[in-house]
Design a protein around this motif. Structure first.
Motif, PDB file in Angstrom:
ATOM      1  N   LEU A  37     -48.925  34.313  20.538  1.00  0.00           N
ATOM      2  CA  LEU A  37     -49.483  35.494  21.488  1.00  0.00           C
ATOM      3  C   LEU A  37     -48.101  36.316  21.704  1.00  0.00           C
ATOM      4  O   LEU A  37     -47.264  35.912  22.322  1.00  0.00           O
ATOM      5  N   ASP A  38     -47.927  37.494  21.070  1.00  0.00           N
ATOM      6  CA  ASP A  38     -46.531  38.051  20.882  1.00  0.00           C
ATOM      7  C   ASP A  38     -46.622  39.037  22.261  1.00  0.00           C
ATOM      8  O   ASP A  38     -45.551  39.028  22.860  1.00  0.00           O
ATOM      9  N   LYS A  39     -47.706  39.639  22.818  1.00  0.00           N
ATOM     10  CA  LYS A  39     -47.377  40.531  23.918  1.00  0.00           C
ATOM     11  C   LYS A  39     -48.101  40.085  25.148  1.00  0.00           C
ATOM     12  O   LYS A  39     -49.168  39.266  25.218  1.00  0.00           O
ATOM     13  N   LYS A  40     -47.450  40.603  26.317  1.00  0.00           N
ATOM     14  CA  LYS A  40     -48.176  40.154  27.579  1.00  0.00           C
ATOM     15  C   LYS A  40     -49.466  40.516  27.747  1.00  0.00           C
ATOM     16  O   LYS A  40     -49.810  41.836  27.290  1.00  0.00           O
ATOM     17  N   GLY A  41     -50.289  39.761  27.896  1.00  0.00           N
ATOM     18  CA  GLY A  41     -51.821  40.118  28.032  1.00  0.00           C
ATOM     19  C   GLY A  41     -52.725  39.866  26.884  1.00  0.00           C
ATOM     20  O   GLY A  41     -53.913  39.905  26.913  1.00  0.00           O
ATOM     21  N   ASN A  65     -30.977  32.723  33.606  1.00  0.00           N
ATOM     22  CA  ASN A  65     -31.042  33.909  32.523  1.00  0.00           C
ATOM     23  C   ASN A  65     -31.967  33.568  31.570  1.00  0.00           C
ATOM     24  O   ASN A  65     -31.553  32.917  30.479  1.00  0.00           O
ATOM     25  N   TRP A  66     -33.386  34.025  31.632  1.00  0.00           N
ATOM     26  CA  TRP A  66     -34.336  33.430  30.883  1.00  0.00           C
ATOM     27  C   TRP A  66     -33.982  33.829  29.301  1.00  0.00           C
ATOM     28  O   TRP A  66     -34.570  33.002  28.523  1.00  0.00           O
ATOM     29  N   ALA A  67     -33.580  34.824  29.248  1.00  0.00           N
ATOM     30  CA  ALA A  67     -33.368  35.434  27.963  1.00  0.00           C
ATOM     31  C   ALA A  67     -32.599  34.214  26.982  1.00  0.00           C
ATOM     32  O   ALA A  67     -32.492  34.282  25.811  1.00  0.00           O
ATOM     33  N   GLU A  68     -31.577  33.547  27.578  1.00  0.00           N
ATOM     34  CA  GLU A  68     -30.862  32.746  27.158  1.00  0.00           C
ATOM     35  C   GLU A  68     -31.593  31.311  26.792  1.00  0.00           C
ATOM     36  O   GLU A  68     -31.220  30.365  25.956  1.00  0.00           O
ATOM     37  N   THR A  69     -32.495  30.899  27.288  1.00  0.00           N
ATOM     38  CA  THR A  69     -33.095  29.720  27.397  1.00  0.00           C
ATOM     39  C   THR A  69     -33.885  29.623  25.876  1.00  0.00           C
ATOM     40  O   THR A  69     -34.246  28.672  25.512  1.00  0.00           O
ATOM     41  N   ASN A  70     -34.377  30.823  25.221  1.00  0.00           N
ATOM     42  CA  ASN A  70     -35.486  30.726  24.242  1.00  0.00           C
ATOM     43  C   ASN A  70     -36.520  29.925  24.484  1.00  0.00           C
ATOM     44  O   ASN A  70     -36.822  29.204  23.674  1.00  0.00           O
ATOM     45  N   GLY A  71     -36.886  29.821  25.687  1.00  0.00           N
ATOM     46  CA  GLY A  71     -38.026  29.007  26.125  1.00  0.00           C
ATOM     47  C   GLY A  71     -39.332  29.470  25.294  1.00  0.00           C
ATOM     48  O   GLY A  71     -39.705  30.337  25.117  1.00  0.00           O
ATOM     49  N   ARG A  72     -39.985  28.348  24.999  1.00  0.00           N
ATOM     50  CA  ARG A  72     -41.281  28.652  24.347  1.00  0.00           C
ATOM     51  C   ARG A  72     -42.325  27.421  24.778  1.00  0.00           C
ATOM     52  O   ARG A  72     -42.029  26.290  25.180  1.00  0.00           O
ATOM     53  N   VAL A  73     -43.681  27.805  24.506  1.00  0.00           N
ATOM     54  CA  VAL A  73     -44.720  27.038  25.187  1.00  0.00           C
ATOM     55  C   VAL A  73     -45.759  26.762  23.912  1.00  0.00           C
ATOM     56  O   VAL A  73     -46.109  27.837  23.540  1.00  0.00           O
ATOM     57  N   SER A  74     -46.081  25.951  23.640  1.00  0.00           N
ATOM     58  CA  SER A  74     -47.259  25.546  22.473  1.00  0.00           C
ATOM     59  C   SER A  74     -48.539  24.824  23.193  1.00  0.00           C
ATOM     60  O   SER A  74     -48.125  24.002  24.030  1.00  0.00           O
ATOM     61  N   ILE A  75     -49.614  25.342  22.889  1.00  0.00           N
ATOM     62  CA  ILE A  75     -50.866  24.894  23.329  1.00  0.00           C
ATOM     63  C   ILE A  75     -51.595  24.165  22.186  1.00  0.00           C
ATOM     64  O   ILE A  75     -51.951  24.852  21.304  1.00  0.00           O
ATOM     65  N   GLN A 123     -58.248  22.539  16.824  1.00  0.00           N
ATOM     66  CA  GLN A 123     -58.122  24.007  17.130  1.00  0.00           C
ATOM     67  C   GLN A 123     -56.766  24.563  16.755  1.00  0.00           C
ATOM     68  O   GLN A 123     -55.767  23.677  16.352  1.00  0.00           O
ATOM     69  N   PRO A 124     -56.337  25.801  16.372  1.00  0.00           N
ATOM     70  CA  PRO A 124     -55.002  26.028  15.911  1.00  0.00           C
ATOM     71  C   PRO A 124     -54.146  25.905  17.054  1.00  0.00           C
ATOM     72  O   PRO A 124     -54.645  26.216  18.249  1.00  0.00           O
ATOM     73  N   GLU A 125     -52.902  25.866  16.826  1.00  0.00           N
ATOM     74  CA  GLU A 125     -51.851  25.737  17.789  1.00  0.00           C
ATOM     75  C   GLU A 125     -51.477  27.231  18.483  1.00  0.00           C
ATOM     76  O   GLU A 125     -51.441  28.040  17.721  1.00  0.00           O
ATOM     77  N   ILE A 126     -51.445  27.477  19.699  1.00  0.00           N
ATOM     78  CA  ILE A 126     -51.265  28.736  20.157  1.00  0.00           C
ATOM     79  C   ILE A 126     -49.755  28.294  20.595  1.00  0.00           C
ATOM     80  O   ILE A 126     -49.251  27.339  21.563  1.00  0.00           O
ATOM     81  N   GLU A 127     -49.044  29.541  20.424  1.00  0.00           N
ATOM     82  CA  GLU A 127     -47.383  29.384  20.882  1.00  0.00           C
ATOM     83  C   GLU A 127     -47.417  30.853  21.713  1.00  0.00           C
ATOM     84  O   GLU A 127     -47.693  31.729  21.281  1.00  0.00           O
ATOM     85  N   ILE A 128     -46.500  30.541  22.673  1.00  0.00           N
ATOM     86  CA  ILE A 128     -46.175  31.730  23.597  1.00  0.00           C
ATOM     87  C   ILE A 128     -44.617  31.589  23.831  1.00  0.00           C
ATOM     88  O   ILE A 128     -44.187  30.800  24.093  1.00  0.00           O
ATOM     89  N   GLN A 129     -43.885  32.616  23.379  1.00  0.00           N
ATOM     90  CA  GLN A 129     -42.357  32.764  23.503  1.00  0.00           C
ATOM     91  C   GLN A 129     -42.211  33.385  24.994  1.00  0.00           C
ATOM     92  O   GLN A 129     -42.964  34.374  25.451  1.00  0.00           O
ATOM     93  N   MET A 130     -41.283  32.844  25.843  1.00  0.00           N
ATOM     94  CA  MET A 130     -40.812  33.349  27.119  1.00  0.00           C
ATOM     95  C   MET A 130     -39.648  34.475  26.988  1.00  0.00           C
ATOM     96  O   MET A 130     -38.832  34.193  27.414  1.00  0.00           O
ATOM     97  N   ASP A 131     -40.257  35.523  26.373  1.00  0.00           N
ATOM     98  CA  ASP A 131     -39.263  36.520  26.012  1.00  0.00           C
ATOM     99  C   ASP A 131     -38.946  37.396  27.342  1.00  0.00           C
ATOM    100  O   ASP A 131     -40.079  37.946  27.929  1.00  0.00           O
ATOM    101  N   ALA A 132     -37.621  37.409  27.614  1.00  0.00           N
ATOM    102  CA  ALA A 132     -37.312  38.338  28.710  1.00  0.00           C
ATOM    103  C   ALA A 132     -35.791  38.699  28.359  1.00  0.00           C
ATOM    104  O   ALA A 132     -34.966  37.949  27.774  1.00  0.00           O
ATOM    105  N   SER A 133     -35.119  39.546  28.759  1.00  0.00           N
ATOM    106  CA  SER A 133     -34.102  40.265  29.038  1.00  0.00           C
ATOM    107  C   SER A 133     -33.310  40.622  30.382  1.00  0.00           C
ATOM    108  O   SER A 133     -34.115  41.471  30.676  1.00  0.00           O
ATOM    109  N   GLY A 134     -32.501  39.773  30.772  1.00  0.00           N
ATOM    110  CA  GLY A 134     -31.840  40.230  31.957  1.00  0.00           C
ATOM    111  C   GLY A 134     -32.911  39.931  33.135  1.00  0.00           C
ATOM    112  O   GLY A 134     -32.355  40.105  34.401  1.00  0.00           O
TER     113      GLY A 134
END
Length: 395
Positions: free
Chosen positions: A198-202, A321-331, A336-347
């Motif tokens: 899921l690339d974009k918010k929403g 600084n969330w941008a430094e964590t490269n945090g990601r969640v998989s469900i 079912q297909p794996e769903i991945e969400i990147q915690m993308d943020a800058s600053g």
């Protein structure tokens, strides 16, 4: 110095001219193809010229040249302005599981040196998006993708908008040979993603039950412990200290009968899988050094009773600084297909991030990307309307 990436991790590129090389171990009776696709912001090619493979090894712009079957010369300065991403693809027949020694890639420039190692064992997919180079705010970045497609090259190429042509009788190359063009399918192929990002918010996806229940729903949070610069390590970059960052996974939940609660390490509210709330947090990784990260489980047999589950992560202490964590969640859920969400943020420097919302939509499992940032639990609760009473807690 070589930077070893993990799946989902991205890094900024300093060089414009790079060499991408794909490598596999010793394999027998396996046909391998390597190719690359230049994509616009729509996620599609702008023309069939954007598909680089054996019979079309050079992009008209000169931005990408397939020098050998598995080696590509990249000149990012020549990428046309309307193209924002380059995806490097590996295809294996009869499937990735035949790559018993896995695969790896190297991306090198004058100063840039990155590599990644992926697994093949147990993976039935035939095509794999190995790596992406993408443009973001005027800068180019590399991302280790490791995302598989159940179909071969033809459905993957068609997914990106390529008009696939070729003969199904053409022989495939050996691992070191140049790749053959993809065959033309007998009928329109449907793309079955083994991982959906899921690339974009929403962005939202709805999963239908394929049996009596969803089984055990597994939510995994992982992040990069080694981000940052100098000798301070990740925590030095994020919080000015030595050590690993304490990034915590949790959720707020609401049942259809109005029951509400929270599962998190803070306050030792780990929950339970076999009795209410049927949600369980399996531990607390205070450094991010555990390969499995943090894991939250939902008993899918009880999904019919659940109204919604809001998945979040927060920094227990320090300034984030969330941008430094490269945090990601998989469900993940069975079948079912794996769903991945990147915690993308800058600053962003808020301590609390609402990552995803899982909702019961007439029995289906609806997952949406939120990635909304708040200073703490309470303003997040106020925004999403759970209505808890909050007080200071500790672990």
């Amino acid at each position: 110095m070589v930077t070893t990436l993990i799946a989902g991790q991205n890094a900024k590129l300093a060089n414009q001219k790079l060499t991408f090389r794909l490598l596999v171990g010793n394999v027998q009776n396996v046909s391998l193809d390597a190719s690359a696709i230049l994509l616009a912001n729509t996620g599609k090619v702008s023309s069939d010229d954007d598909f680089i493979f054996f019979n079309q090894p050079t992009h008209p712009s000169g931005a990408l040249i397939q020098q050998e079957g598995a080696t590509f010369a990249v000149d990012l300065s020549n990428v046309p302005g309307h193209l924002e991403r380059i995806a490097f693809v590996l295809t294996a027949d009869p499937g990735l599981s035949a790559l018993s020694d896995g695969y790896r890639f190297e991306l090198t420039g004058t100063t840039d040196q990155f590599d990644f190692s992926g697994q093949g064992a147990g993976r039935p997919e035939k095509s794999l998006i190995v790596c992406e180079l993408y443009r973001r705010n005027g800068d180019w970045k590399v991302k280790a993708v490791d995302q598989g497609f159940a179909g071969g090259m033809a459905p993957l190429a068609e997914h990106f908008g390529v008009d696939v042509e070729g003969s199904p009788d053409q022989a495939s190359p050996t691992p070191t040979a140049a790749p053959t063009p993809p065959p033309k399918p007998q009928e329109k192929s449907s793309v079955n993603l083994s991982k959906i990002t899921l690339d974009k918010k929403g962005d939202t996806i709805s999963l239908e039950k394929k049996s009596a229940s969803f089984g055990k729903i597994h939510i995994n949070l992982n992040w990069n412990q080694t981000a940052g610069t100098g000798k301070k390590g990740l925590l030095g970059a994020l919080m000015g200290k030595q050590g690993g960052i304490d990034l915590d996974l949790g959720c707020m939940f609401e049942f259809k009968d109005g029951t509400k609660g929270i599962v998190q390490a803070l306050g030792k509210h780990f929950g339970s899988l076999e009795q209410p709330p049927y949600i369980f947090l399996d531990g607390d990784d205070r450094t991010g050094s555990i390969n499995q990260g943090e894991n939250l489980y939902i008993n899918g047999k009880q999904w019919s009773d659940i109204k919604r589950v809001m998945v979040f992560a927060f920094i227990y202490e320090g300034v984030a600084n969330w941008a430094e964590t490269n945090g990601r969640v998989s469900i993940k859920a069975p079948d079912q297909p794996e769903i991945e969400i990147q915690m993308d943020a800058s600053g962003r420097n808020e301590n609390f991030c609402v990552i995803a919302m899982l909702e019961n939509n007439n029995g289906d499992l609806s997952i949406s990307k939120e990635v909304n940032y708040f200073s703490s639990h309470k303003p997040a609760d106020d925004h999403y309307g759970f209505g808890f009473q909050w007080k200071t807690g500790s672990k």
